[in-house]
Enzyme design. Structure first.
Site, PDB file in Angstrom:
ATOM      1  N   ARG A   1       0.759  -1.214  -0.156  1.00 17.45           N
ATOM      2  CA  ARG A   1       0.006  -0.134  -0.073  1.00 17.45           C
ATOM      3  C   ARG A   1       1.082   1.303   0.330  1.00 17.45           C
ATOM      4  O   ARG A   1       1.929   1.604   1.236  1.00 17.45           O
ATOM      5  CB  ARG A   1      -0.858   0.095   1.158  1.00 17.45           C
ATOM      6  N   HIS A   2       0.432   2.321  -0.326  1.00 17.64           N
ATOM      7  CA  HIS A   2       1.499   3.487  -1.058  1.00 17.64           C
ATOM      8  C   HIS A   2       1.274   4.164   0.743  1.00 17.64           C
ATOM      9  O   HIS A   2       0.610   3.580   1.756  1.00 17.64           O
ATOM     10  CB  HIS A   2       0.162   4.759  -0.983  1.00 17.64           C
ATOM     11  N   GLY A   3       2.506   4.733   1.396  1.00 19.84           N
ATOM     12  CA  GLY A   3       2.955   5.024   2.111  1.00 19.84           C
ATOM     13  C   GLY A   3       2.229   6.756   2.584  1.00 19.84           C
ATOM     14  O   GLY A   3       0.441   6.772   2.430  1.00 19.84           O
TER      15      GLY A   3
ATOM     16  N   ALA B   1       1.171   2.657   4.101  1.00 19.01           N
ATOM     17  CA  ALA B   1       2.841   1.254   3.953  1.00 19.01           C
ATOM     18  C   ALA B   1       2.360   0.131   3.728  1.00 19.01           C
ATOM     19  O   ALA B   1       3.485  -1.146   4.098  1.00 19.01           O
ATOM     20  CB  ALA B   1       3.964   2.013   4.330  1.00 19.01           C
TER      21      ALA B   1
END
Ligand SMILES: *[C@@H]1O[C@H](CO)[C@@H](O)[C@H](O)[C@H]1NC(C)=O
Ligand SMILES: *[C@@H]1O[C@H](CO)[C@@H](O)[C@H](O)[C@H]1NC(C)=O
Ligand SMILES: *[C@@H]1O[C@H](CO)[C@@H](O)[C@H](O)[C@H]1NC(C)=O
Length: 479
Positions: free
Chosen positions: A86-88, A407
């Site tokens: 997952r994106h930060g 994240a």
């Protein structure tokens, strides 16, 4: 076969147990961390939880890897790592910012002179529409540090040679925050871990240097491409029935009443969404700016936080998790894609060929990870999460703050093991979620023979997205 399997597990058992001891997840509430490191509400932020909450030792040292040793006996070598990340940490979305403006407006109109209201009025509304869910500086750091730690855990896979020879695959969702997360991950790997000169954005585009990140929404945003999901869940006003019911239910009413009184704001002006955005603002201030004592947090106590966490989990459950079958079924193409990578690597290894894709990093969303985990049968509660069972679900497993914080990462590791006895070699798979060993739901073991895993999930490996996601249309002509 069964005997071999049991034998294998027995042989690994002591080692696995040892590793588990070291890798027991520390939650803020239990680890030896002072309350100022982990504010009392911070484990209830659901999908807005910072990554440090699941691995609190990272607060002291963001590059710390708890297990330097190989996860399996030294006769096992990691061949491949396939991850979904997952994106930060990100800014609030435009929609959230607009709700926050409304909530803030209500507070500005309050005539209360309490310290809390005065502090909230003094608070600077610094969120602006352009921020719209973009990756923040802390989010870039999340990715750089994660790259460093994963590489430290699997040094034989994350080599400069593999990076330069395009042996690493980077796939991303088209969303800005995911593309930026991918770039930060690569920078962290190349510069912070491998010690290569810092990459400029031009160099990041240089295909001579390494394989460019590939945008693929069919894989990373499969939910947007699944018609059945769109119609039955995403665009269906009644699908979120339990969520809407809980927003109006007694638990939320109590919190709304309490906040209205605290702020001297007419209760009818408030609703579940506005309370939730106030709670999220507390989380954003902590995750983005590391503000521990934001006045937004003073509005809530732990009991309120549990209610708001449940509201968030309910939504994830019904929209991305076990609530509807199509939520998880829509991810089966991604699941197959992951298995194809493993299968190819096993195939190549058996022929003593070089592994063509030893490192596969895929960057997406909480909405990418949750359906995939549900598809595999992970974090499944015995009883569904509903509006009317908050009281009995306080130990629920489907807890987004622990599963998909910013994240968050699901990692499949394929090992090749040389054995003394027959069969002389075999392939093993481990899963890590947020850098902690994750037990396979069918066996409760943290390691599985690749062939057994394939058997276990054969029903998913045969699924066809087209059939899963196609709406069976009944036209008037057919009637
Ligand atoms: C790199 O590539 C992206 C997408 O192709 C482009 O938008 C960007 O401007 C490029 N950056 C540089 C510095 O060339
Ligand atoms: C995305 O990945 C899938 C699965 O590998 C592939 O079939 C598809 O062609 C890819 N799409 C793009 C745009 O690269
Ligand atoms: C919308 O959701 C409800 C509740 O799950 C379901 O009964 C209904 O069939 C759904 N509508 C459509 C168009 O799928």
């Amino acid at each position: 076969m069964m005997n071999i399997m049991l034998g294998t597990y027995r042989r690994y058992a002591p080692k696995v147990a040892q590793i588990l001891l070291v890798s027991v997840t520390w939650f803020c509430s239990t680890g030896g961390f002072s309350s100022s490191d982990c504010p009392k509400l911070s484990s209830y932020f659901g999908t807005k939880t910072r990554y440090e909450e699941v691995n609190p030792f990272l607060l002291a040292n963001p590059l710390l890897v708890t297990r330097k040793q190989d996860l399996l006996p030294t006769t096992c070598t990691p061949l491949q790592i396939v991850s979904v990340i997952r994106h930060g940490t990100r800014y609030p979305t435009k929609k959230q910012i607009s709700k926050l403006k409304k909530m803030y407006g209500l507070i500005e109109q309050s005539e209360s002179t309490t310290e809390l209201v005065t502090e909230l009025k003094k608070w600077n509304m610094w969120y602006e529409d352009w921020m719209d869910g973009q990756l923040v500086k802390k989010g870039e750091q999340d990715m750089k540090n994660l790259a460093y730690r994963l590489a430290s855990l699997f040094p034989s896979l994350f080599t400069a040679d593999k990076l330069h020879n395009s042996k690493m695959t980077f796939i991303t969702s088209s969303k800005h925050r995911c593309v930026d997360s991918t770039k930060s991950f690569i920078k962290g790997l190349a510069h912070n871990y491998l010690g290569l000169p810092e990459l400029s954005d031009t160099e990041l585009n240089d295909t001579q240097l390494y394989r460019e990140p590939v945008v693929n929404d069919t894989l990373m945003r499969f939910f947007d491409h699944c018609e059945k999901f769109m119609v039955q869940v995403e665009d269906n006003d009644t699908a979120m029935y339990e969520v809407d019911k809980f927003k109006k239910g007694p638990e939320m009413q109590r919190v709304i009443h309490k906040i209205a009184t605290l702020l001297s704001v007419p209760e009818e002006e408030l609703n579940g969404d506005l309370i939730q955005v106030a709670f999220f603002t507390c989380s954003f201030e902590l995750a983005i700016n590391n503000v521990v004592n934001s006045p937004w947090c003073s509005l809530f106590d732990e009991e309120d936080a549990q209610v708001l966490e449940y509201l968030n989990d309910l939504k994830q459950y019904w929209k991305r998790g076990y609530g509807f079958d199509i939520n998880s079924r829509s991810s089966c193409h991604l699941f197959q894609h992951i298995f194809q990578h493993l299968e190819t690597a096993v195939h190549e290894s058996k022929r003593s060929q070089q592994i063509s894709s030893p490192v596969v990093m895929q960057f997406g969303h909480a909405e990418t990870l949750l359906p995939l985990l549900a598809l595999m049968g992970l974090f499944k509660d015995e009883k569904p999460l509903r509006a009317d069972n908050f009281a009995t679900q306080n130990e629920h497993k489907f807890r987004s703050g622990r599963i998909v914080p910013y994240a968050s990462n699901l990692v499949f590791v394929l090992y090749h093991c040389d054995l003394v006895e027959s069969p002389r070699e075999e392939y093993q798979v481990q899963m890590l979620l947020n850098e902690n060993l994750l037990a396979f739901p069918h066996s409760h073991q943290s390691v599985c023979l690749f062939d057994d895993l394939k058997k276990e999930y054969s029903h998913l490996l045969n699924c066809r997205t087209k059939e899963e996601c196609e709406l069976v249309k009944v036209t008037t002509e057919e009637l």
